[in-house]
Design an enzyme around this catalytic site. Structure first.
Site, PDB file in Angstrom:
ATOM      1  N   GLY A 248      53.587-103.460  84.894  1.00  0.00           N
ATOM      2  CA  GLY A 248      53.595-102.014  84.679  1.00  0.00           C
ATOM      3  C   GLY A 248      54.918-101.370  84.368  1.00  0.00           C
ATOM      4  N   PRO A 291      55.144-108.888  85.368  1.00  0.00           N
ATOM      5  CA  PRO A 291      55.624-108.089  84.237  1.00  0.00           C
ATOM      6  C   PRO A 291      55.225-108.705  82.895  1.00  0.00           C
ATOM      7  CG  PRO A 291      57.408-109.416  85.133  1.00  0.00           C
ATOM      8  CD  PRO A 291      56.228-109.634  86.036  1.00  0.00           C
ATOM      9  N   ARG A 293      55.215-106.389  79.406  1.00  0.00           N
ATOM     10  CA  ARG A 293      55.980-105.605  78.434  1.00  0.00           C
ATOM     11  C   ARG A 293      57.478-105.612  78.702  1.00  0.00           C
ATOM     12  NH1 ARG A 293      53.394-100.950  76.252  1.00  0.00           N
ATOM     13  NH2 ARG A 293      52.086-101.001  78.114  1.00  0.00           N
ATOM     14  N   CYS A 361      43.148 -99.090  55.204  1.00  0.00           N
ATOM     15  CA  CYS A 361      42.294 -98.023  54.679  1.00  0.00           C
ATOM     16  C   CYS A 361      41.814 -97.124  55.802  1.00  0.00           C
ATOM     17  CB  CYS A 361      41.113 -98.621  53.933  1.00  0.00           C
ATOM     18  SG  CYS A 361      41.633 -99.342  52.402  1.00  0.00           S
TER      19      CYS A 361
HETATM   20  N1  LLP Z   1      48.878-107.669  85.345  1.00  0.00           N
HETATM   21  C1  LLP Z   1      47.663-107.190  85.036  1.00  0.00           C
HETATM   22  C2  LLP Z   1      46.537-107.491  85.899  1.00  0.00           C
HETATM   23  C3  LLP Z   1      47.495-106.414  83.886  1.00  0.00           C
HETATM   24  O1  LLP Z   1      46.306-105.942  83.588  1.00  0.00           O
HETATM   25  C4  LLP Z   1      48.606-106.156  83.040  1.00  0.00           C
HETATM   26  C5  LLP Z   1      48.455-105.388  81.821  1.00  0.00           C
HETATM   27  C6  LLP Z   1      49.848-106.698  83.401  1.00  0.00           C
HETATM   28  C7  LLP Z   1      49.952-107.437  84.568  1.00  0.00           C
HETATM   29  C8  LLP Z   1      51.086-106.515  82.577  1.00  0.00           C
HETATM   30  O2  LLP Z   1      51.451-105.180  82.503  1.00  0.00           O
HETATM   31  P1  LLP Z   1      52.828-104.739  81.798  1.00  0.00           P
HETATM   32  O3  LLP Z   1      53.965-105.244  82.642  1.00  0.00           O
HETATM   33  O4  LLP Z   1      52.854-105.311  80.437  1.00  0.00           O
HETATM   34  O5  LLP Z   1      52.760-103.261  81.794  1.00  0.00           O
HETATM   35  N2  LLP Z   1      47.803-102.859  75.409  1.00  0.00           N
HETATM   36  C9  LLP Z   1      48.445-101.859  76.228  1.00  0.00           C
HETATM   37  C10 LLP Z   1      48.820-102.377  77.576  1.00  0.00           C
HETATM   38  C11 LLP Z   1      47.658-102.928  78.336  1.00  0.00           C
HETATM   39  C12 LLP Z   1      48.076-103.522  79.636  1.00  0.00           C
HETATM   40  C13 LLP Z   1      46.984-104.302  80.229  1.00  0.00           C
HETATM   41  N3  LLP Z   1      47.328-104.933  81.443  1.00  0.00           N
HETATM   42  C14 LLP Z   1      49.658-101.328  75.473  1.00  0.00           C
HETATM   43  O6  LLP Z   1      49.926-101.799  74.388  1.00  0.00           O
HETATM   44  O7  LLP Z   1      50.334-100.430  75.943  1.00  0.00           O
END
Ligand code: LLP
Length: 431
Positions: A248, A291, A293, A361
């Site tokens: 997150g 993590p 992103r 498109c």
């Molecule tokens: N753990 C779980 C259970 C998750 O569902 C997610 C992301 C993460 C970890 C990793 O989260 P991060 O550190 O990347 O925030 N497609 C969307 C983001 C969807 C995230 C889904 N779950 C976007 O492009 O913003």
């Protein structure tokens, strides 16, 4: 321009990443092109690990593969000593194919099929993060059949609303993910504990959302999780040992974005968990983080070739590039915003706001609504920053566009980690 990792403007006035001139990269590998700064990927993995080591006695960092998973990335993550979170049979297959150690893989998903569960159990993967009672029943049946014991974490909804886009908020009560507190979650715990030969209850998981800058929602979630862990001890006498707080942490998409550093984030979260454990008189659990992103987002850029430029007098100038929503769905899906420069004129000042459009498109195929760029000409190269997460992994073949190649660059050398798709690839499965 987003100043991340090795990104800089070189003596030729071109954008450089990983010591490679982007104009040369494009000459060699074409456009559109995803380019990832390998040094920064590795550095971010290490920063997470070190931060965890420094702020918490027992912790583990797990890369969320959904952000960007190809075999080269799985290998890099293994080399840097992180675990891996997968959410489908396909991600699991990719990881195993890359030689990722199965016991370091965590399997997520709100609707895993029995086939996927079976693949996971057969592979001997570390842990399954269970999302529902129905899934628990499926796992118990499969484990019985195979005579295996499966270690599980139950995913809970801590009821926290993070300040982020509605589509990527997941911790709230009205979510398809996880067990609701407390009754449903307690039922899950009881069911798990009722099958000691098939299941081991390692602990609990939560993921409140993505692209989050505030630490408070995580603190609240940690408190709720520890309270529930204490409640489980009170009701069942069972003391779980792991707490997985999900992913997150946000990144910089625009220059005005100011996410906390990896170190600040990890240390605040670790403190929150330590304090919550103390408040509930609960032994500090092993802490896991996932993590995605924040490890790969800022490490990636996308290079496009500028094509048609269209002026609508008094309204706007459209600058069209040779990719779009098929290689980056995020603007269309979440209204995401990005920074860009002209990679071949990276030393020039911006002079006009233009709208960068893709070639799909769809009127909604706009990559950047207002990009401040120097005078743009057909043939220029546009570099969009912070595209290392959720771009390649969410890419499609819409309009039968082949997906771009992915390069890893480091120390002036580039290597293809995913080949550019060909027209042949596009029809390969057609019958
Ligand atoms: N753990 C779980 C259970 C998750 O569902 C997610 C992301 C993460 C970890 C990793 O989260 P991060 O550190 O990347 O925030 N497609 C969307 C983001 C969807 C995230 C889904 N779950 C976007 O492009 O913003």
């Amino acid at each position: 321009m987003i100043q991340a990792g090795t990104i800089q403007v070189n003596g030729r006035g071109h954008l450089e990443i990983g010591g490679c001139d982007t104009v040369d990269l494009v000459e060699r590998y074409g456009t559109p092109l995803y380019v990832m700064d390998e040094e920064l990927l590795r550095k971010n993995c290490r920063r997470f690990r070190n931060a965890m080591r420094q702020s918490y006695s027992r912790g583990q960092v797990i890369f969320a593969g959904k952000a960007f998973l190809v075999q080269a990335m799985a290998r890099l993550v293994a080399e840097e000593g992180l675990g891996l979170d997968v959410v489908s049979g396909g991600e699991l297959y990719t990881a195993l194919k890359a030689g990722f150690p199965a016991e370091q893989i965590y399997f997520h998903g709100n609707n895993k099929s029995c086939t996927e569960l079976e693949e996971a159990i057969d592979a001997g993967m570390g842990r399954i993060i269970v999302d529902s009672i129905m899934e628990l029943e499926d796992i118990i049946a499969l484990a019985k059949e195979k005579g295996k014991k499966v270690s599980v974490l139950l995913r809970l909804k801590p009821g926290v609303e993070a300040h982020t886009h509605e589509y990527i908020q997941t911790g709230q009560e009205d979510s398809k993910f996880g067990f609701a507190l407390e009754d449903e979650a307690l039922e899950g715990v009881r069911l798990t504990l009722s099958a000691p030969d098939q299941l081991e209850l390692a602990g609990f998981h939560c993921h409140i959302g993505s692209q989050i800058f505030q630490v408070d929602p995580f603190r609240l979630a940690a408190q709720t999780m520890l309270q529930f862990m204490a409640l489980v001890r009170e009701k069942t006498g069972f003391v779980v040992s792991q707490l997985n707080m999900g992913g997150g942490l946000g990144i910089r998409y625009r220059n005005s974005d100011e996410p906390p550093s990896i170190e600040t984030f990890v240390s605040n979260l670790a403190t929150a968990v330590t304090n919550a454990a103390k408040e509930n008189d609960f032994p500090p659990p092993e802490l896991l983080l996932e993590p995605g992103r924040s490890i790969c987002g800022e490490a990636g850029i996308t290079l496009y070739r500028v094509g048609v430029i269209k002026d609508i007098p008094g309204i706007r100038r459209y600058v069209s590039v040779d990719g779009g929503m098929m290689d980056n769905i995020r603007p269309a899906l979440y209204g995401a915003d990005y920074e860009a420069v002209l990679a071949n004129k990276a030393d020039r000042e911006g002079e006009k706001h233009v709208t960068v459009a893709g070639k799909a498109c769809e009127s909604g195929d706009i990559i950047i609504n207002e990009a401040f760029l120097p005078a743009v000409e057909k043939g220029d190269l546009l570099a969009v920053f912070s595209t290392g997460a959720y771009c390649y992994s969410m890419a499609s073949n819409y309009n039968r566009n082949p997906r771009p190649a992915v390069l890893f660059v480091r120390g002036g050398k580039a290597r293809i980690v995913v080949r550019r798709e060909s027209y042949e690839n596009l029809v390969a499965l057609d019958r």
